[in-house]
Design an enzyme around this catalytic site. Structure first.
Site, mmCIF file in Angstrom:
data_model
loop_
_atom_site.group_PDB
_atom_site.id
_atom_site.type_symbol
_atom_site.label_atom_id
_atom_site.label_comp_id
_atom_site.label_asym_id
_atom_site.label_seq_id
_atom_site.Cartn_x
_atom_site.Cartn_y
_atom_site.Cartn_z
ATOM 1 N N TYR A 107 0.825 -1.206 0.000
ATOM 2 C CA TYR A 107 0.000 0.000 0.000
ATOM 3 C C TYR A 107 0.864 1.263 0.000
ATOM 4 O O TYR A 107 0.434 2.313 -0.483
ATOM 5 C CB TYR A 107 -0.952 -0.004 1.191
ATOM 6 C CG TYR A 107 -2.125 -0.925 0.999
ATOM 7 C CD1 TYR A 107 -3.296 -0.480 0.379
ATOM 8 C CD2 TYR A 107 -2.075 -2.254 1.426
ATOM 9 C CE1 TYR A 107 -4.374 -1.332 0.196
ATOM 10 C CE2 TYR A 107 -3.162 -3.113 1.242
ATOM 11 C CZ TYR A 107 -4.293 -2.650 0.619
ATOM 12 O OH TYR A 107 -5.366 -3.499 0.437
ATOM 13 N N GLN A 110 -8.412 -15.166 -12.158
ATOM 14 C CA GLN A 110 -9.293 -15.789 -11.176
ATOM 15 C C GLN A 110 -10.344 -16.623 -11.900
ATOM 16 O O GLN A 110 -10.953 -16.146 -12.874
ATOM 17 C CB GLN A 110 -9.984 -14.735 -10.304
ATOM 18 C CG GLN A 110 -9.088 -14.092 -9.270
ATOM 19 C CD GLN A 110 -8.154 -13.057 -9.858
ATOM 20 O OE1 GLN A 110 -8.514 -12.311 -10.759
ATOM 21 N NE2 GLN A 110 -6.921 -13.004 -9.352
ATOM 22 N N TYR A 161 -13.757 -18.498 -5.804
ATOM 23 C CA TYR A 161 -12.825 -18.647 -6.917
ATOM 24 C C TYR A 161 -11.419 -18.863 -6.393
ATOM 25 O O TYR A 161 -11.148 -18.691 -5.191
ATOM 26 C CB TYR A 161 -12.852 -17.409 -7.820
ATOM 27 C CG TYR A 161 -12.536 -16.106 -7.112
ATOM 28 C CD1 TYR A 161 -11.214 -15.722 -6.848
ATOM 29 C CD2 TYR A 161 -13.556 -15.251 -6.709
ATOM 30 C CE1 TYR A 161 -10.930 -14.530 -6.194
ATOM 31 C CE2 TYR A 161 -13.282 -14.060 -6.049
ATOM 32 C CZ TYR A 161 -11.970 -13.704 -5.797
ATOM 33 O OH TYR A 161 -11.690 -12.525 -5.134
ATOM 34 N N SER A 196 -13.739 -19.231 -11.097
ATOM 35 C CA SER A 196 -14.670 -19.788 -10.113
ATOM 36 C C SER A 196 -14.509 -21.300 -10.045
ATOM 37 O O SER A 196 -14.353 -21.967 -11.068
ATOM 38 C CB SER A 196 -16.112 -19.451 -10.489
ATOM 39 O OG SER A 196 -16.362 -18.073 -10.356
ATOM 40 N N GLU A 225 -8.052 -7.856 5.090
ATOM 41 C CA GLU A 225 -7.148 -8.837 4.487
ATOM 42 C C GLU A 225 -6.389 -9.622 5.547
ATOM 43 O O GLU A 225 -6.197 -10.838 5.408
ATOM 44 C CB GLU A 225 -6.192 -8.123 3.527
ATOM 45 C CG GLU A 225 -6.905 -7.621 2.268
ATOM 46 C CD GLU A 225 -6.199 -6.475 1.581
ATOM 47 O OE1 GLU A 225 -5.000 -6.249 1.862
ATOM 48 O OE2 GLU A 225 -6.851 -5.783 0.771
#
Length: 392
Positions: A98, A205, A189, A207, A140
């Site tokens: 970040y 990603q 996913y 599923s 997270e």
């Protein structure tokens, strides 16, 4: 909570910043990825950068977060943050990253707002950024703590590769080593990391289309002839090969309860519906389930056999199919054209799960709302960057 000094500044500048946010996002990504091209390796999608969808998604999420702070003091947009946090965990994004984002994002803001920016404006938008960043980091960290292993990524061996419809492929994998494996929830996913010919890993990603156990992963992917990853999966990856997968992620999952369900999908968006259906069969569920699916032709329906079989095994399940080009005699009973809820019976209190192209989901969501389905009961899954917010 946004501070009292920053609130009026954000409120006053939000229209201008919102208007320029797409340009800010493009500026930011250009700066960051020029300085750190290694971020393409296993993190950022080159395809999404090229087509601009990642920039649109970033712009939409920041604008939506700031708008929420102004309109709803003391709260944060939980659904938005949860969706982003799950995607970040699937990519193994960590708190220190970040700081990197902040550096280049605010260089982009200073550049694109050079005609109006002041120290007060910069400080207020810095506060917005770190409120969003810290909220995401908290979510997270909680998701990471709930994983079966501190390693967010692990190798899996392909044990089966089977055609699914005319354009898709289903892959079955088992763990390649002793890394503890997290159980998946219906509708989740995994990130799949694939090595490109130039030695750069690209991640997508997919599923999970069947099963919620810990000893197998099954995902189905449609071939995108212009993409980077799906052509390699379809053409080059074979039984016995190893792929790197994340733990299961995603907050659009089947909630416990006994209320009626509506699973509406189009194209390869059927995979979360297939996962939810399979889990209901495994539980011998007695819930009322209405399965709605749309395709151009029945042959392209990737999960046709599995979903039809699972509907047949459930006591209170029904299936309706829409085909743009049905074949007389072969597709009797299918509706012709695009999906519509006009003549679909929607039980009181039903929960709707949506997945498919964004235009499809917008139409069905609006029809569901007009039919009396509460907005809180409508859940959607987006493949790729979430452009719903960017275009809302």
């Amino acid at each position: 909570m946004l501070s009292a000094s920053s609130t009026p500044i954000i409120e006053a500048t939000l229209p201008l910043v919102g208007e320029r946010m797409p340009a800010i996002a493009r500026n930011f990504y250009s700066r960051m990825l020029t300085a750190h091209p290694e971020l393409f390796d296993g993190l950022f999608s080159r395809s999404n950068q090229k087509n601009g969808s990642q920039q649109q998604a970033l712009a939409g999420s920041i604008a939506a977060f700031a708008t929420h702070l102004v309109a709803n003091p003391g709260t944060t947009p939980e659904a938005l943050l949860s969706r982003i946090a799950h995607k970040h965990v699937s990519l193994d994004i960590r708190p220190e990253q970040y700081d990197v984002v902040y550096k280049y994002l605010f260089e982009g803001i200073a550049d694109e707002l050079s005609d109006v920016i002041t120290a007060e404006i910069a400080d207020a938008w810095t506060e917005v950024y770190w409120l969003m960043a810290h909220a995401l980091i908290k979510l997270e960290n909680g998701l990471y703590a709930g994983l079966a292993s501190k390693n967010a990524l692990a190798p899996w061996i392909v044990t089966d590769k089977t055609a699914a419809g005319t354009e898709s492929m289903t892959f079955t994998l088992v763990p390649a080593d002793g890394t503890p494996v997290s159980k998946s929830l219906p509708g989740q996913y995994v990130s799949v990391s694939v090595m490109m010919p130039d030695g750069i890993r690209q991640v997508r990603q997919y599923s999970l289309s069947a099963g919620t156990g810990t000893d197998v992963r099954v995902f189905t992917t449609k071939l995108d002839a212009d993409g980077e990853v799906s052509p390699i999966l379809h053409r080059d990856v074979q039984v016995g090969d190893t792929l790197v997968l994340s733990h299961p992620c995603g907050d659009v999952t089947l909630a416990d309860g006994d209320g009626a369900l509506i699973l509406a999908s189009a194209g390869i968006g059927c995979t979360p519906s297939a996962s939810i259906l399979r889990s209901l069969v495994e539980r011998n569920s007695q819930r009322a389930v209405t399965v709605l699916h749309a395709e151009s032709t029945s042959e392209r329906w990737a999960m046709r056999e599995q979903m039809v079989d699972d509907v047949d095994q459930l006591d209170f399940a029904a299936l309706e199919l829409w085909l743009e080009n049905p074949v007389e005699g072969a597709d009797d009973g299918a509706h012709t054209g695009f999906m519509s809820l006009d003549n679909v019976e929607i039980p009181a209190g039903a929960t709707l799960y949506l997945c498919g192209p964004l235009p499809f989901m917008r139409v069905i969501r609006n029809q569901a709302l007009n039919s009396g389905v509460p907005a809180a009961n409508i859940h959607y899954e987006v493949f790729g960057p979430d452009l719903w917010l960017a275009s809302a």
